[in-house]
Design an enzyme around this catalytic site. Structure first.
Site, mmCIF file in Angstrom:
data_model
loop_
_atom_site.group_PDB
_atom_site.id
_atom_site.type_symbol
_atom_site.label_atom_id
_atom_site.label_comp_id
_atom_site.label_asym_id
_atom_site.label_seq_id
_atom_site.Cartn_x
_atom_site.Cartn_y
_atom_site.Cartn_z
ATOM 1 N N PRO A 1 7.352 -28.383 87.043
ATOM 2 C CA PRO A 1 7.474 -27.974 88.445
ATOM 3 C C PRO A 1 6.154 -27.551 89.090
ATOM 4 C CG PRO A 1 8.458 -26.349 86.986
ATOM 5 C CD PRO A 1 8.157 -27.549 86.146
ATOM 6 N N ASN A 2 6.031 -27.943 90.339
ATOM 7 C CA ASN A 2 4.912 -27.589 91.221
ATOM 8 C C ASN A 2 3.608 -28.318 90.915
ATOM 9 O OD1 ASN A 2 6.320 -25.685 92.920
ATOM 10 N ND2 ASN A 2 6.352 -24.320 91.137
ATOM 11 N N ARG B 1 -3.488 -26.475 96.676
ATOM 12 C CA ARG B 1 -3.454 -25.012 96.699
ATOM 13 C C ARG B 1 -3.927 -24.473 95.363
ATOM 14 N NH1 ARG B 1 2.336 -25.458 98.961
ATOM 15 N NH2 ARG B 1 1.485 -26.804 100.543
ATOM 16 N N TYR C 1 -6.360 -23.968 89.317
ATOM 17 C CA TYR C 1 -5.985 -25.273 88.778
ATOM 18 C C TYR C 1 -6.962 -26.403 89.123
ATOM 19 C CZ TYR C 1 -1.701 -22.724 87.884
ATOM 20 O OH TYR C 1 -0.804 -21.788 87.444
ATOM 21 N N ASN D 1 3.290 -31.085 80.221
ATOM 22 C CA ASN D 1 2.901 -29.797 80.806
ATOM 23 C C ASN D 1 4.175 -29.255 81.446
ATOM 24 O OD1 ASN D 1 2.058 -27.591 82.233
ATOM 25 N ND2 ASN D 1 0.230 -28.573 83.096
ATOM 26 N N ALA E 1 5.779 -23.786 84.691
ATOM 27 C CA ALA E 1 6.415 -22.468 84.555
ATOM 28 C C ALA E 1 7.530 -22.468 83.506
ATOM 29 C CB ALA E 1 6.963 -22.022 85.905
ATOM 30 N N HIS F 1 7.297 -20.921 79.879
ATOM 31 C CA HIS F 1 7.501 -19.513 79.547
ATOM 32 C C HIS F 1 8.964 -19.077 79.627
ATOM 33 C CE1 HIS F 1 3.264 -19.951 80.322
ATOM 34 N NE2 HIS F 1 3.493 -20.182 81.615
ATOM 35 N N ASP G 1 14.633 -26.889 73.045
ATOM 36 C CA ASP G 1 15.693 -27.481 72.230
ATOM 37 C C ASP G 1 15.682 -29.003 72.326
ATOM 38 O OD1 ASP G 1 16.513 -25.005 71.381
ATOM 39 O OD2 ASP G 1 18.311 -24.913 72.634
ATOM 40 N N GLU H 1 1.506 -30.257 73.994
ATOM 41 C CA GLU H 1 1.707 -29.389 75.161
ATOM 42 C C GLU H 1 0.351 -29.201 75.850
ATOM 43 O OE1 GLU H 1 3.014 -25.525 73.891
ATOM 44 O OE2 GLU H 1 2.779 -24.634 75.884
ATOM 45 N N HIS I 1 -1.871 -27.531 79.138
ATOM 46 C CA HIS I 1 -1.986 -26.634 80.298
ATOM 47 C C HIS I 1 -3.373 -26.775 80.889
ATOM 48 C CE1 HIS I 1 1.826 -24.827 79.447
ATOM 49 N NE2 HIS I 1 1.461 -24.734 78.184
ATOM 50 N N LEU I 2 -3.411 -26.842 82.193
ATOM 51 C CA LEU I 2 -4.697 -26.930 82.880
ATOM 52 C C LEU I 2 -5.487 -25.654 82.680
ATOM 53 C CD1 LEU I 2 -3.105 -28.472 86.033
ATOM 54 C CD2 LEU I 2 -4.863 -29.623 84.687
ATOM 55 N N SER I 3 -4.819 -24.535 82.891
ATOM 56 C CA SER I 3 -5.488 -23.236 82.741
ATOM 57 C C SER I 3 -5.302 -22.741 81.309
ATOM 58 C CB SER I 3 -4.879 -22.227 83.719
ATOM 59 O OG SER I 3 -3.493 -22.050 83.449
ATOM 60 N N ARG J 1 -4.488 -15.340 80.904
ATOM 61 C CA ARG J 1 -3.896 -15.003 82.197
ATOM 62 C C ARG J 1 -2.880 -13.862 82.038
ATOM 63 N NH1 ARG J 1 -2.161 -20.218 85.298
ATOM 64 N NH2 ARG J 1 -2.076 -18.651 86.969
ATOM 65 N N ARG K 1 2.485 -15.306 80.702
ATOM 66 C CA ARG K 1 2.109 -16.705 80.451
ATOM 67 C C ARG K 1 1.666 -16.933 79.010
ATOM 68 N NH1 ARG K 1 1.942 -19.039 85.666
ATOM 69 N NH2 ARG K 1 1.303 -17.504 87.204
HETATM 70 O O1 CA2 Z 1 -2.067 -24.136 83.460
HETATM 71 C C1 CA2 Z 1 -1.078 -24.872 83.536
HETATM 72 O O2 CA2 Z 1 -1.138 -26.091 83.468
HETATM 73 C C2 CA2 Z 1 0.293 -24.244 83.813
HETATM 74 O O3 CA2 Z 1 1.244 -24.973 83.051
HETATM 75 C C3 CA2 Z 1 0.535 -24.429 85.299
HETATM 76 C C4 CA2 Z 1 1.832 -23.759 85.754
HETATM 77 C C5 CA2 Z 1 1.896 -22.319 85.299
HETATM 78 O O4 CA2 Z 1 3.160 -21.760 85.635
HETATM 79 C C6 CA2 Z 1 1.682 -22.191 83.802
HETATM 80 O O5 CA2 Z 1 1.689 -20.825 83.465
HETATM 81 C C7 CA2 Z 1 0.356 -22.803 83.399
HETATM 82 C C8 CA2 Z 1 1.901 -23.777 87.280
HETATM 83 C C9 CA2 Z 1 1.843 -25.139 87.880
HETATM 84 C C10 CA2 Z 1 1.829 -24.979 89.377
HETATM 85 O O6 CA2 Z 1 0.755 -25.717 89.885
HETATM 86 C C11 CA2 Z 1 0.366 -25.456 91.166
HETATM 87 C C12 CA2 Z 1 -0.612 -26.251 91.653
HETATM 88 C C13 CA2 Z 1 -1.080 -26.046 92.906
HETATM 89 C C14 CA2 Z 1 -0.550 -25.058 93.708
HETATM 90 C C15 CA2 Z 1 0.447 -24.251 93.199
HETATM 91 C C16 CA2 Z 1 0.910 -24.460 91.926
#
Ligand code: CA2
Length: 189
Positions: free
Chosen positions: A31-32, A39, A44, A95, A98, A101, A108, A119, A121-123, A128, A132
């Site tokens: 998601p997102n 943003r 990110y 990836n 959210a 977590h 499962d 798996e 993750h960008l960050s 953090r 997370r």
């Molecule tokens: O670091 C990552 O890749 C995460 O999976 C990104 C998730 C975050 O909930 C994880 O803790 C770490 C969030 C993805 C949302 O990406 C956005 C991108 C631009 C603007 C808002 C959200």
């Protein structure tokens, strides 16, 4: 509508090369992640999801891999796609965003399909907020790559490719490399 598309070396090239032993990998974005580059660039980065997918597609061609890349904001849809990977896919790159977590359902599903899963993750989720630092997915994943930004996806694809090759999958090597000759080692006494 979920983003759903495939990058393949292509039927034409398959016919050209006669290669029918293509590795198929499913890439899932949670998601997102469709908002990437629009943003929260300080966390990110500025790369869009399309840019990430394009660079993955390029690398997959070099490695001789067929990629199936999908993004969804819905947990159940991700679960359904993971289940789909049971037939015809050799690995998963995910990836879960959210859902990393929170989602026992995604964990499962990954455990059930039992495919090597990376798996991504960008960050760096471990640097953090406390919430997370827990991943429901890492316990069923082959590896977790966290903090390299978009490059993390490329590392995941290379790592998965190496893993599958060294674990007996009958896979082609990279297109650019010729088949290596067996190495002989001489020892001097
Ligand atoms: O670091 C990552 O890749 C995460 O999976 C990104 C998730 C975050 O909930 C994880 O803790 C770490 C969030 C993805 C949302 O990406 C956005 C991108 C631009 C603007 C808002 C959200």
């Amino acid at each position: 509508m979920p983003r759903l598309y495939k990058f393949a070396v292509g039927i034409e090239r398959l016919a050209e090369t006669g290669r029918t032993d293509m590795l198929r990998v499913m890439v899932l974005h949670g998601p997102n992640l469709n908002l990437l580059g629009t943003r929260e660039e300080s966390i990110y980065g500025t790369a869009t999801l399309d840019a990430i997918d394009t660079s993955l597609a390029k690398l997959s061609e070099d490695l001789g891999i067929t990629l199936d890349i999908r993004q969804s904001n819905l947990e159940g849809e991700l679960v359904t796609w993971i289940q789909e990977a049971r037939s015809g896919y050799q690995g998963i790159i995910i990836n879960p965003a959210a859902y990393t977590h929170t989602s026992v359902a995604i964990r499962d599903a990954l455990a059930a399909v039992n495919l090597p899963t990376i798996e991504v993750h960008l960050s760096n989720i471990h640097r953090r907020e406390e919430f997370r630092r827990t991943s429901y997915v890492s316990g069923v994943a082959l590896a977790q790559i966290s903090g390299f930004g978009p490059v993390g996806y490329l590392l995941a694809l290379r790592g998965l490719h190496e893993h599958l090759r060294s674990n007996g999958s009958k896979l082609p090597g990279p297109r650019t490399r010729s088949t290596p000759r067996p190495r002989t080692r001489t020892r001097s006494h």
